[in-house]
Design an enzyme around this catalytic site. Structure first.
Site, PDB file in Angstrom:
ATOM      1  N   ALA A  57      -1.326  19.439  17.687  1.00 26.91           N
ATOM      2  CA  ALA A  57      -0.817  18.181  17.168  1.00 26.91           C
ATOM      3  C   ALA A  57       0.333  17.640  17.758  1.00 26.91           C
ATOM      4  O   ALA A  57       0.535  16.230  18.052  1.00 26.91           O
ATOM      5  CB  ALA A  57      -0.772  18.420  15.519  1.00 26.91           C
TER       6      ALA A  57
ATOM      7  N   ASN B 166     -10.771  14.923  20.257  1.00 27.03           N
ATOM      8  CA  ASN B 166     -10.921  14.804  18.547  1.00 27.03           C
ATOM      9  C   ASN B 166     -12.163  14.077  18.150  1.00 27.03           C
ATOM     10  O   ASN B 166     -12.400  14.027  17.030  1.00 27.03           O
ATOM     11  CB  ASN B 166      -9.728  14.687  17.741  1.00 27.03           C
TER      12      ASN B 166
ATOM     13  N   ASP C 226      -5.732  11.223  17.926  1.00 27.05           N
ATOM     14  CA  ASP C 226      -4.552  11.819  17.036  1.00 27.05           C
ATOM     15  C   ASP C 226      -3.299  10.979  17.578  1.00 27.05           C
ATOM     16  O   ASP C 226      -2.549  10.568  16.812  1.00 27.05           O
ATOM     17  CB  ASP C 226      -4.560  13.280  17.144  1.00 27.05           C
TER      18      ASP C 226
ATOM     19  N   TYR D 190      -1.131  16.561   4.784  1.00 27.88           N
ATOM     20  CA  TYR D 190      -1.454  15.585   3.676  1.00 27.88           C
ATOM     21  C   TYR D 190      -1.994  16.306   2.327  1.00 27.88           C
ATOM     22  O   TYR D 190      -2.372  15.780   1.469  1.00 27.88           O
ATOM     23  CB  TYR D 190      -2.496  14.528   4.083  1.00 27.88           C
TER      24      TYR D 190
ATOM     25  N   GLY E 157       7.604  21.763  16.076  1.00 27.37           N
ATOM     26  CA  GLY E 157       5.993  22.341  16.264  1.00 27.37           C
ATOM     27  C   GLY E 157       5.705  22.124  17.787  1.00 27.37           C
ATOM     28  O   GLY E 157       6.197  21.237  18.227  1.00 27.37           O
ATOM     29  N   ALA E 158       4.922  23.068  18.127  1.00 21.36           N
ATOM     30  CA  ALA E 158       4.186  23.025  19.813  1.00 21.36           C
ATOM     31  C   ALA E 158       3.093  23.202  19.815  1.00 21.36           C
ATOM     32  O   ALA E 158       2.571  23.487  20.820  1.00 21.36           O
ATOM     33  CB  ALA E 158       5.246  23.806  20.283  1.00 21.36           C
TER      34      ALA E 158
ATOM     35  N   LYS F  15     -11.115  21.715  19.735  1.00 23.83           N
ATOM     36  CA  LYS F  15     -10.697  20.545  20.683  1.00 23.83           C
ATOM     37  C   LYS F  15     -10.563  20.692  21.937  1.00 23.83           C
ATOM     38  O   LYS F  15     -10.335  19.740  22.760  1.00 23.83           O
ATOM     39  CB  LYS F  15      -9.163  20.101  19.733  1.00 23.83           C
TER      40      LYS F  15
HETATM   41  P1  NAP Z   1      -1.327  24.760  15.835  1.00 18.50           P
HETATM   42  O1  NAP Z   1      -1.669  24.338  17.310  1.00 18.50           O
HETATM   43  O2  NAP Z   1      -1.626  25.948  15.237  1.00 18.50           O
HETATM   44  O3  NAP Z   1       0.261  24.826  15.879  1.00 18.50           O
HETATM   45  C1  NAP Z   1       0.821  25.204  14.814  1.00 18.50           C
HETATM   46  C2  NAP Z   1       2.500  24.898  15.069  1.00 18.50           C
HETATM   47  O4  NAP Z   1       3.304  25.154  13.951  1.00 18.50           O
HETATM   48  C3  NAP Z   1       3.028  26.130  16.022  1.00 18.50           C
HETATM   49  O5  NAP Z   1       3.926  25.323  16.903  1.00 18.50           O
HETATM   50  C4  NAP Z   1       3.617  27.154  15.267  1.00 18.50           C
HETATM   51  O6  NAP Z   1       4.698  27.637  15.899  1.00 18.50           O
HETATM   52  C5  NAP Z   1       4.294  26.310  14.120  1.00 18.50           C
HETATM   53  N1  NAP Z   1       4.236  27.121  12.883  1.00 18.50           N
HETATM   54  C6  NAP Z   1       3.027  27.742  12.298  1.00 18.50           C
HETATM   55  N2  NAP Z   1       3.602  28.550  11.403  1.00 18.50           N
HETATM   56  C7  NAP Z   1       5.026  28.261  11.228  1.00 18.50           C
HETATM   57  C8  NAP Z   1       5.972  29.009  10.410  1.00 18.50           C
HETATM   58  N3  NAP Z   1       5.760  29.701   9.397  1.00 18.50           N
HETATM   59  N4  NAP Z   1       7.175  28.498  10.769  1.00 18.50           N
HETATM   60  C9  NAP Z   1       7.636  27.672  11.871  1.00 18.50           C
HETATM   61  N5  NAP Z   1       6.729  27.274  12.712  1.00 18.50           N
HETATM   62  C10 NAP Z   1       5.350  27.504  12.494  1.00 18.50           C
HETATM   63  O7  NAP Z   1      -1.855  23.449  14.517  1.00 18.50           O
HETATM   64  P2  NAP Z   1      -1.914  21.997  15.092  1.00 18.50           P
HETATM   65  O8  NAP Z   1      -3.628  21.817  15.389  1.00 18.50           O
HETATM   66  O9  NAP Z   1      -0.953  21.510  15.852  1.00 18.50           O
HETATM   67  O10 NAP Z   1      -1.852  21.454  13.611  1.00 18.50           O
HETATM   68  C11 NAP Z   1      -0.781  21.853  12.603  1.00 18.50           C
HETATM   69  C12 NAP Z   1      -0.856  20.953  11.359  1.00 18.50           C
HETATM   70  O11 NAP Z   1      -1.049  19.719  11.533  1.00 18.50           O
HETATM   71  C13 NAP Z   1      -1.765  21.430  10.559  1.00 18.50           C
HETATM   72  O12 NAP Z   1      -1.322  21.460   9.099  1.00 18.50           O
HETATM   73  C14 NAP Z   1      -3.047  20.446  10.404  1.00 18.50           C
HETATM   74  O13 NAP Z   1      -3.770  20.236   9.385  1.00 18.50           O
HETATM   75  C15 NAP Z   1      -2.046  19.066  10.638  1.00 18.50           C
HETATM   76  N6  NAP Z   1      -2.741  17.844  11.162  1.00 18.50           N
HETATM   77  C16 NAP Z   1      -2.784  16.694  10.457  1.00 18.50           C
HETATM   78  C17 NAP Z   1      -3.234  15.559  10.972  1.00 18.50           C
HETATM   79  C18 NAP Z   1      -3.208  14.430  10.239  1.00 18.50           C
HETATM   80  O14 NAP Z   1      -4.194  13.465  10.643  1.00 18.50           O
HETATM   81  N7  NAP Z   1      -2.595  13.982   9.280  1.00 18.50           N
HETATM   82  C19 NAP Z   1      -3.916  15.677  12.603  1.00 18.50           C
HETATM   83  C20 NAP Z   1      -3.983  17.033  13.232  1.00 18.50           C
HETATM   84  C21 NAP Z   1      -3.195  17.948  12.627  1.00 18.50           C
HETATM   85  P3  NAP Z   1       4.540  28.890  17.070  1.00 18.50           P
HETATM   86  O15 NAP Z   1       4.526  28.287  18.310  1.00 18.50           O
HETATM   87  O16 NAP Z   1       5.982  29.509  16.810  1.00 18.50           O
HETATM   88  O17 NAP Z   1       3.564  29.726  16.399  1.00 18.50           O
END
Ligand code: NAP
Length: 272
Positions: free
Chosen positions: A133, A91, A106, A216, A129-130, A70
């Protein structure tokens, strides 16, 4: 999917992995539902630059972009729209007669999923989260007139995102310090197979919060089940997924996306 002919337009998703993606099912049913001559396939992609050359060479009309491309896709595009540029992630790609234009749907998807249930303007929105997404959703919420608070496990990353957005930061354990009308989980915590996990303690939830989880799979995460148990309203991750896809569909085809059909197809697939 309709019958494939010489005039069928090709669309797809690039990412790695992509085999689990619900995009092909959702978009192909939407094309068929409207009689649009298109087919959407999953392209497992390692080299983003080569993939962009291939899209130009083969006149692939539209692309969804997922992890891990992305952000790295941006320099390979001819143009990036304002929203995607500000979020720093693409995206969606539209191939406009050989010119590749990047968008981010998104933020739109998340705001639309919320606004069909509640107003967002002047609400206090806490994002857990940071990552990517959280950045898109935080941007979307601020544009929609909400106040945004970032909670994250890693303080440095959380503070960086909060500063980028112009939002406030709190450590993950300090949810009670942030005013909260709407709570959004953007971490993968609680996603299958780790369905017994949740990103905060159940005691941190109150019944006056609207709780949205963008996971989801499963549809009802432990976070959402805990919120429902105390009488809070909840939104699962399907509406955001469908609305971000519906906006892609509209950018590619110029047609109104069959949103109800897309929701039905995605819920059905996830329940099977
Ligand atoms: P990402 O960039 O990897 O970010 C993940 C975030 O989650 C980070 O801030 C991380 O914290 C935190 N995290 C991961 N494991 C953790 C744990 N065990 N405890 C606490 N915090 C934790 O991922 P992303 O692209 O943002 O996507 C995140 C999720 O959103 C995925 O599951 C994805 O499938 C979902 N998503 C859904 C949609 C939808 O349309 N419904 C769209 C986009 C994404 P740290 O900074 O501390 O590492």
């Amino acid at each position: 999917m309709g019958i494939i002919t010489g005039n069928t337009a090709v669309y797809g998703v690039i990412g790695n992995p992509v085999a689990h993606s619900l995009g092909p099912l959702m978009h192909n049913k939407a094309f068929a539902g409207l009689g649009h001559p298109g087919v959407y396939v999953a392209f497992e992609t390692r080299d983003i630059g080569q993939a962009m050359d291939g899209i130009r060479a083969l006149n692939i009309r539209g692309i969804s972009v997922t992890i891990p491309h992305k952000e790295t896709i941006v320099p390979h595009l001819d143009q990036v729209d304002d929203t995607a540029r500000q979020i720093g992630a693409v995206n969606t790609v539209v191939n406009d007669k050989g010119k590749l234009i990047g968008y981010n749907t998104d933020a739109y998807g998340a705001v639309k999923a919320l606004t069909e249930k509640t107003g967002v303007k002047d609400k206090d929105v806490v994002i857990i989260g940071a990552g990517g997404a959280a950045r898109a959703i935080g941007y979307g919420m601020l544009k929609a007139g909400a106040r945004v608070y970032i909670l994250n496990r890693s303080e440095g990353k959380g503070q960086k995102l909060a500063a980028f957005l112009g939002a406030s930061f709190y450590p993950l354990t300090e949810l009670s310090r942030a005013p909260c009308d709407i709570l959004i989980n953007t971490t993968p915590v609680g996603m299958a197979p780790n369905v017994d996990e949740m990103p905060i303690e159940p005691e941190q939830l109150t019944d006056r919060m609207l709780v949205m989880d963008i996971i989801y799979n499963p549809i009802s995460t432990r976070l959402l089940a805990s919120a429902e148990k105390i009488g809070a309203n909840v939104i699962d991750g399907v509406p955001m997924f469908v609305y971000q896809g519906a906006r892609q569909f509209e950018l590619w085809t110029g047609l109104d996306a069959p949103v109800d059909l897309m929701k039905k197809v995605v819920y059905k697939a996830l329940k099977e």
